[in-house]
Design a protein around this motif. Structure first.
Motif, PDB file in Angstrom:
ATOM      1  N   ASP A  29       0.826  -1.211   0.000  1.00  0.00           N
ATOM      2  CA  ASP A  29       0.000   0.000   0.000  1.00  0.00           C
ATOM      3  C   ASP A  29       0.862   1.263   0.000  1.00  0.00           C
ATOM      4  OD1 ASP A  29      -2.325  -1.483  -0.026  1.00  0.00           O
ATOM      5  OD2 ASP A  29      -2.746  -1.214   2.113  1.00  0.00           O
ATOM      6  N   LEU A  30       1.905   1.271   0.827  1.00  0.00           N
ATOM      7  CA  LEU A  30       2.797   2.433   0.876  1.00  0.00           C
ATOM      8  C   LEU A  30       3.489   2.649  -0.466  1.00  0.00           C
ATOM      9  CD1 LEU A  30       4.422   1.891   4.386  1.00  0.00           C
ATOM     10  CD2 LEU A  30       2.872   3.752   3.742  1.00  0.00           C
ATOM     11  N   LEU A  31       3.948   1.572  -1.084  1.00  0.00           N
ATOM     12  CA  LEU A  31       4.608   1.682  -2.386  1.00  0.00           C
ATOM     13  C   LEU A  31       3.639   2.151  -3.463  1.00  0.00           C
ATOM     14  CD1 LEU A  31       6.889  -1.466  -2.350  1.00  0.00           C
ATOM     15  CD2 LEU A  31       7.614   0.913  -2.333  1.00  0.00           C
ATOM     16  N   PHE A  32       2.422   1.662  -3.414  1.00  0.00           N
ATOM     17  CA  PHE A  32       1.419   2.090  -4.380  1.00  0.00           C
ATOM     18  C   PHE A  32       1.182   3.592  -4.270  1.00  0.00           C
ATOM     19  CE2 PHE A  32      -2.885   3.146  -5.606  1.00  0.00           C
ATOM     20  CZ  PHE A  32      -2.991   2.554  -6.856  1.00  0.00           C
ATOM     21  N   GLU A  44       5.994  15.914  -0.544  1.00  0.00           N
ATOM     22  CA  GLU A  44       5.056  14.848  -0.172  1.00  0.00           C
ATOM     23  C   GLU A  44       5.708  13.471  -0.353  1.00  0.00           C
ATOM     24  OE1 GLU A  44       0.748  13.076  -1.523  1.00  0.00           O
ATOM     25  OE2 GLU A  44       1.172  15.182  -1.909  1.00  0.00           O
ATOM     26  N   ARG A  45       6.445  13.290  -1.459  1.00  0.00           N
ATOM     27  CA  ARG A  45       7.116  12.018  -1.709  1.00  0.00           C
ATOM     28  C   ARG A  45       8.188  11.744  -0.649  1.00  0.00           C
ATOM     29  NH1 ARG A  45       6.569   9.703  -6.938  1.00  0.00           N
ATOM     30  NH2 ARG A  45       8.742   9.031  -6.922  1.00  0.00           N
ATOM     31  N   ARG A  51       8.107   8.037   6.093  1.00  0.00           N
ATOM     32  CA  ARG A  51       7.111   7.264   6.829  1.00  0.00           C
ATOM     33  C   ARG A  51       7.306   5.763   6.571  1.00  0.00           C
ATOM     34  NH1 ARG A  51       1.296   8.976   5.308  1.00  0.00           N
ATOM     35  NH2 ARG A  51       2.602   9.145   3.515  1.00  0.00           N
ATOM     36  N   SER A  52       7.568   5.433   5.317  1.00  0.00           N
ATOM     37  CA  SER A  52       7.790   4.031   4.962  1.00  0.00           C
ATOM     38  C   SER A  52       9.026   3.482   5.667  1.00  0.00           C
ATOM     39  CB  SER A  52       7.951   3.901   3.450  1.00  0.00           C
ATOM     40  OG  SER A  52       8.262   2.587   3.098  1.00  0.00           O
ATOM     41  N   VAL A  57      11.748   0.314  10.072  1.00  0.00           N
ATOM     42  CA  VAL A  57      12.626   0.283  11.243  1.00  0.00           C
ATOM     43  C   VAL A  57      11.848  -0.215  12.452  1.00  0.00           C
ATOM     44  CG1 VAL A  57      13.930   1.730  12.854  1.00  0.00           C
ATOM     45  CG2 VAL A  57      14.218   2.024  10.395  1.00  0.00           C
ATOM     46  N   LYS A  58      10.621   0.245  12.591  1.00  0.00           N
ATOM     47  CA  LYS A  58       9.785  -0.180  13.724  1.00  0.00           C
ATOM     48  C   LYS A  58       9.566  -1.690  13.683  1.00  0.00           C
ATOM     49  CE  LYS A  58       5.294   0.337  13.714  1.00  0.00           C
ATOM     50  NZ  LYS A  58       3.964   0.940  13.676  1.00  0.00           N
ATOM     51  N   TYR A  59       9.281  -2.238  12.499  1.00  0.00           N
ATOM     52  CA  TYR A  59       9.035  -3.673  12.392  1.00  0.00           C
ATOM     53  C   TYR A  59      10.300  -4.496  12.543  1.00  0.00           C
ATOM     54  CZ  TYR A  59       4.221  -2.965  10.943  1.00  0.00           C
ATOM     55  OH  TYR A  59       2.908  -2.641  10.911  1.00  0.00           O
TER      56      TYR A  59
END
Length: 61
Positions: A29-32, A44-45, A51-52, A57-59
């Protein structure tokens, strides 16, 4: 040991378990969203990319 922990350590894992599948779907979804943003919308990009990366990193941690 979770399937994610096994994956991160290079051990055999069941890649289609719920946790890993959810992460893949979120990444898709993030890549899309990123790929469908106009190149002229640099700020924005950049925010989307940050964010991605923050999510990855969080995961991973």
């Amino acid at each position: 040991m979770t399937e994610k922990e096994k994956m991160l350590t290079g051990k055999y894992n069941l890649g289609w378990n719920a946790e890993l599948t959810a992460e893949r779907e979120q990444t898709k979804d993030l890549l899309f969203d990123f790929n469908n943003t106009k190149p002229t919308l640099r700020k924005e990009r950049e925010q989307m990319n940050k964010r991605s990366l923050d999510e990855r990193v969080k995961y991973a941690g």
